[in-house]
Design an enzyme around this catalytic site. Structure first.
Site, mmCIF file in Angstrom:
data_model
loop_
_atom_site.group_PDB
_atom_site.id
_atom_site.type_symbol
_atom_site.label_atom_id
_atom_site.label_comp_id
_atom_site.label_asym_id
_atom_site.label_seq_id
_atom_site.Cartn_x
_atom_site.Cartn_y
_atom_site.Cartn_z
ATOM 1 N N ASP A 8 0.841 -1.203 0.000
ATOM 2 C CA ASP A 8 0.000 0.000 0.000
ATOM 3 C C ASP A 8 0.879 1.257 0.000
ATOM 4 O O ASP A 8 2.102 1.186 -0.168
ATOM 5 C CB ASP A 8 -1.030 -0.042 1.143
ATOM 6 C CG ASP A 8 -0.407 0.149 2.518
ATOM 7 O OD1 ASP A 8 0.828 0.328 2.614
ATOM 8 O OD2 ASP A 8 -1.158 0.120 3.507
ATOM 9 N N HIS A 9 0.250 2.411 0.229
ATOM 10 C CA HIS A 9 0.973 3.695 0.187
ATOM 11 C C HIS A 9 2.144 3.755 1.159
ATOM 12 O O HIS A 9 3.136 4.411 0.889
ATOM 13 C CB HIS A 9 -0.013 4.837 0.478
ATOM 14 C CG HIS A 9 -0.845 4.586 1.689
ATOM 15 N ND1 HIS A 9 -1.947 3.760 1.661
ATOM 16 C CD2 HIS A 9 -0.724 5.018 2.968
ATOM 17 C CE1 HIS A 9 -2.481 3.714 2.879
ATOM 18 N NE2 HIS A 9 -1.752 4.457 3.685
ATOM 19 N N CYS A 65 2.849 -3.534 3.979
ATOM 20 C CA CYS A 65 1.951 -2.421 4.321
ATOM 21 C C CYS A 65 2.556 -1.770 5.565
ATOM 22 O O CYS A 65 3.750 -1.951 5.826
ATOM 23 C CB CYS A 65 0.494 -2.876 4.487
ATOM 24 S SG CYS A 65 0.145 -3.963 5.881
ATOM 25 N N GLY A 66 1.784 -1.033 6.325
ATOM 26 C CA GLY A 66 2.368 -0.363 7.483
ATOM 27 C C GLY A 66 2.943 -1.358 8.476
ATOM 28 O O GLY A 66 4.067 -1.213 8.959
ATOM 29 N N THR A 67 2.156 -2.368 8.777
ATOM 30 C CA THR A 67 2.578 -3.401 9.732
ATOM 31 C C THR A 67 2.859 -4.747 9.076
ATOM 32 O O THR A 67 3.438 -5.629 9.702
ATOM 33 C CB THR A 67 1.465 -3.650 10.766
ATOM 34 O OG1 THR A 67 0.274 -4.037 10.050
ATOM 35 C CG2 THR A 67 1.171 -2.409 11.591
ATOM 36 N N GLY A 68 2.369 -4.931 7.868
ATOM 37 C CA GLY A 68 2.431 -6.242 7.201
ATOM 38 C C GLY A 68 1.233 -7.110 7.549
ATOM 39 O O GLY A 68 1.010 -8.157 6.940
ATOM 40 N N HIS A 98 9.138 -24.744 7.647
ATOM 41 C CA HIS A 98 8.093 -25.502 8.338
ATOM 42 C C HIS A 98 6.690 -25.281 7.773
ATOM 43 O O HIS A 98 5.874 -26.195 7.780
ATOM 44 C CB HIS A 98 8.069 -25.138 9.830
ATOM 45 C CG HIS A 98 9.284 -25.611 10.564
ATOM 46 N ND1 HIS A 98 9.385 -25.577 11.941
ATOM 47 C CD2 HIS A 98 10.464 -26.122 10.123
ATOM 48 C CE1 HIS A 98 10.575 -26.057 12.311
ATOM 49 N NE2 HIS A 98 11.245 -26.380 11.225
ATOM 50 N N ASN A 99 6.404 -24.044 7.360
ATOM 51 C CA ASN A 99 5.031 -23.703 6.957
ATOM 52 C C ASN A 99 4.865 -23.583 5.452
ATOM 53 O O ASN A 99 3.763 -23.316 4.981
ATOM 54 C CB ASN A 99 4.590 -22.386 7.622
ATOM 55 C CG ASN A 99 4.965 -22.305 9.087
ATOM 56 O OD1 ASN A 99 5.751 -21.448 9.492
ATOM 57 N ND2 ASN A 99 4.450 -23.211 9.889
ATOM 58 N N ARG A 109 6.440 0.261 8.599
ATOM 59 C CA ARG A 109 6.532 1.086 9.807
ATOM 60 C C ARG A 109 7.134 0.287 10.956
ATOM 61 O O ARG A 109 7.196 0.767 12.092
ATOM 62 C CB ARG A 109 5.134 1.601 10.185
ATOM 63 C CG ARG A 109 4.564 2.546 9.145
ATOM 64 C CD ARG A 109 3.130 2.916 9.432
ATOM 65 N NE ARG A 109 2.604 3.758 8.366
ATOM 66 C CZ ARG A 109 1.316 3.867 8.078
ATOM 67 N NH1 ARG A 109 0.410 3.210 8.779
ATOM 68 N NH2 ARG A 109 0.924 4.638 7.094
ATOM 69 N N HIS A 133 6.216 -31.735 8.796
ATOM 70 C CA HIS A 133 5.553 -30.446 8.533
ATOM 71 C C HIS A 133 4.485 -30.578 7.445
ATOM 72 O O HIS A 133 3.539 -29.801 7.414
ATOM 73 C CB HIS A 133 6.580 -29.394 8.134
ATOM 74 C CG HIS A 133 7.667 -29.247 9.142
ATOM 75 N ND1 HIS A 133 7.419 -28.814 10.424
ATOM 76 C CD2 HIS A 133 8.994 -29.516 9.073
ATOM 77 C CE1 HIS A 133 8.563 -28.800 11.099
ATOM 78 N NE2 HIS A 133 9.523 -29.224 10.308
#
Ligand code: RB5
Length: 149
Positions: A8-9, A65-68, A98-99, A109, A133
């Site tokens: 995003d922005h 994004c800001g936090t992901g 594993h995932n 941010r 897994h």
């Protein structure tokens, strides 16, 4: 490796740095936006990249994004996507081993440029280990398909 990237922005500056870094490492990268710092809605870009990865057109995805968090939540709604939000390289590596994560996400941010590069590098260098897994990742797929586990 063919990598789809989006954000995003809030991602604009960090995304540029990550694209440059990935290209220096020899990867083929396509930027699915957004391309300006005008405020946009992160689910749009999460879905764009997730669709590319889920379809197999791209082998992996990077979302910012800001936090992901928001953008990974959106991406994880697309069938076949396992997007991992990571703020440090150890989790990024384990998310692949594993995932079997097929998208790595982080927050512009939250992490700086150098840490973001380390996160991406560890994730790219890691390989899915399968074995025990595989059963667990298979259970995630069953949930996704509305099957009982
Ligand atoms: C946008 O302001 C912000 O909410 C977004 O980038 C992200 O952090 C959401 O999870």
């Amino acid at each position: 490796m063919k990598i789809a990237i989006g954000g995003d922005h809030s991602s604009i500056e960090l995304k540029k740095e990550i694209i440059k870094y990935l290209e220096e490492l020899g990867h083929e990268v396509k930027d699915f936006g957004t391309y300006t710092s005008e405020s946009v809605d992160y689910p749009i870009y999460g879905k764009k990249v997730a669709d590319e990865v889920a379809s197999g057109r791209y082998e992996g995805g990077v979302l910012i994004c800001g936090t992901g968090i928001g953008i990974s939540l959106a991406a994880n709604k697309v069938k076949g996507i396992r997007a991992a939000v990571c703020s440090e390289p150890y989790s990024a590596k384990l998310s692949k081993q594993h995932n079997n994560s097929n998208i790595i996400a982080f927050g512009a941010r939250v992490v700086g440029v150098d840490l973001a590069k380390m996160i991406v590098k560890e994730w790219l260098d890691a390989e899915y280990e399968g074995g025990r897994h595989a059963r667990r990742v298979g259970l995630i797929t069953k949930i996704e398909n509305g099957e009982e586990i």
